[in-house]
Design a protein around this motif. Structure first.
Motif, PDB file in Angstrom:
ATOM      1  N   LEU A 155       0.832  -1.202   0.000  1.00  0.00           N
ATOM      2  CA  LEU A 155       0.000   0.000   0.000  1.00  0.00           C
ATOM      3  C   LEU A 155       0.864   1.247   0.000  1.00  0.00           C
ATOM      4  O   LEU A 155       1.743   1.395   0.849  1.00  0.00           O
ATOM      5  CB  LEU A 155      -0.886   0.058   1.239  1.00  0.00           C
ATOM      6  N   LEU A 156       0.591   2.125  -0.950  1.00  0.00           N
ATOM      7  CA  LEU A 156       1.156   3.457  -0.909  1.00  0.00           C
ATOM      8  C   LEU A 156       0.149   4.290  -0.120  1.00  0.00           C
ATOM      9  O   LEU A 156      -1.016   4.394  -0.507  1.00  0.00           O
ATOM     10  CB  LEU A 156       1.356   4.029  -2.315  1.00  0.00           C
ATOM     11  N   ILE A 157       0.580   4.828   0.997  1.00  0.00           N
ATOM     12  CA  ILE A 157      -0.279   5.580   1.908  1.00  0.00           C
ATOM     13  C   ILE A 157       0.138   7.045   1.813  1.00  0.00           C
ATOM     14  O   ILE A 157       1.310   7.364   2.020  1.00  0.00           O
ATOM     15  CB  ILE A 157      -0.111   5.080   3.356  1.00  0.00           C
ATOM     16  N   THR A 158      -0.809   7.928   1.490  1.00  0.00           N
ATOM     17  CA  THR A 158      -0.489   9.342   1.300  1.00  0.00           C
ATOM     18  C   THR A 158      -1.321  10.208   2.228  1.00  0.00           C
ATOM     19  O   THR A 158      -2.542  10.070   2.295  1.00  0.00           O
ATOM     20  CB  THR A 158      -0.735   9.763  -0.162  1.00  0.00           C
ATOM     21  N   ASP A 159      -0.638  11.101   2.921  1.00  0.00           N
ATOM     22  CA  ASP A 159      -1.293  12.119   3.746  1.00  0.00           C
ATOM     23  C   ASP A 159      -1.682  13.241   2.792  1.00  0.00           C
ATOM     24  O   ASP A 159      -0.812  13.881   2.193  1.00  0.00           O
ATOM     25  CB  ASP A 159      -0.319  12.611   4.820  1.00  0.00           C
ATOM     26  N   GLU A 160      -2.981  13.498   2.644  1.00  0.00           N
ATOM     27  CA  GLU A 160      -3.444  14.486   1.672  1.00  0.00           C
ATOM     28  C   GLU A 160      -3.034  15.913   2.032  1.00  0.00           C
ATOM     29  O   GLU A 160      -2.887  16.747   1.158  1.00  0.00           O
ATOM     30  CB  GLU A 160      -4.959  14.401   1.527  1.00  0.00           C
ATOM     31  N   GLN A 161      -2.850  16.202   3.294  1.00  0.00           N
ATOM     32  CA  GLN A 161      -2.503  17.552   3.716  1.00  0.00           C
ATOM     33  C   GLN A 161      -1.037  17.871   3.425  1.00  0.00           C
ATOM     34  O   GLN A 161      -0.711  18.941   2.934  1.00  0.00           O
ATOM     35  CB  GLN A 161      -2.790  17.743   5.199  1.00  0.00           C
ATOM     36  N   THR A 162      -0.143  16.939   3.717  1.00  0.00           N
ATOM     37  CA  THR A 162       1.293  17.205   3.553  1.00  0.00           C
ATOM     38  C   THR A 162       1.875  16.604   2.276  1.00  0.00           C
ATOM     39  O   THR A 162       3.004  16.914   1.916  1.00  0.00           O
ATOM     40  CB  THR A 162       2.085  16.624   4.737  1.00  0.00           C
ATOM     41  N   SER A 163       1.131  15.708   1.631  1.00  0.00           N
ATOM     42  CA  SER A 163       1.584  14.947   0.455  1.00  0.00           C
ATOM     43  C   SER A 163       2.704  13.972   0.788  1.00  0.00           C
ATOM     44  O   SER A 163       3.311  13.395  -0.112  1.00  0.00           O
ATOM     45  CB  SER A 163       2.014  15.870  -0.688  1.00  0.00           C
TER      46      SER A 163
END
Length: 177
Positions: A155-163
């Protein structure tokens, strides 16, 4: 005597914004101990409440799926994301999903392997993208010796706020392009 802290199985909890619910990735057999040990997982909003908005399974291995049994007493169907091969294995080979149907139930969501991202409702600010990995399916899978795409994912997990992102692949059997 050994001075060591006992280790738990491979599960992680991903939370997008502080104070929000998050996503449990893999449900290890010792999930109750993990919940007890981490206050962020215990919001205390109600009886048997957790901060788990949903569960994403990397594969159908026992160490990653039998903790689902420990979440059986929740008051609503358990939101669960997994690939089709994992859903098949956990319905037929090791019928965890059928057993949970007699308790809380499962609201299963399909993880596509086409590169599309997905989010888990209730876990604000986090997106996921599945990448099929080369690895064996669970021992009870009918295709244990002839793996199919989706038996095991990273899984590539991305924080939408910080990218910012992280890649989680506990079952990686072989690095490929």
């Amino acid at each position: 005597s050994v001075r060591a802290k006992p280790r738990t199985q491979s599960s992680i909890f991903v939370q997008g914004s502080e104070g929000s619910d998050g996503v449990l990735i893999n449900a290890s057999p010792d999930i109750l101990e993990q919940i007890r040990s981490h206050p962020v997982l215990q919001p205390g909003r109600g009886l048997r409440d957790t901060a788990i908005a949903g569960v994403v399974l990397i594969d159908g291995q026992i160490d990653h799926s039998t903790g689902l049994f420990m979440l059986r007493e929740r008051g609503a169907p358990l939101p669960l994301w997994c690939t089709d091969p994992v859903a098949d294995d956990l319905t037929e080979g090791n019928p965890v999903l059928r057993v949970l149907g007699h308790f809380c139930g499962v609201q299963r969501h399909r993880i596509a392997l086409d590169g599309a991202t997905f989010a888990v409702p209730g876990a604000a600010g986090v997106r996921f993208r599945a990448i099929a990995l080369l690895s064996k399916a669970a021992p009870y899978s009918p295709h244990r010796e002839a793996p199919v795409p989706g038996d095991n994912i990273g899984l590539l997990i991305t924080d939408e706020q910080t990218s910012r992102s992280a890649f989680y692949a506990p079952g990686l059997g072989e690095i490929t392009p």
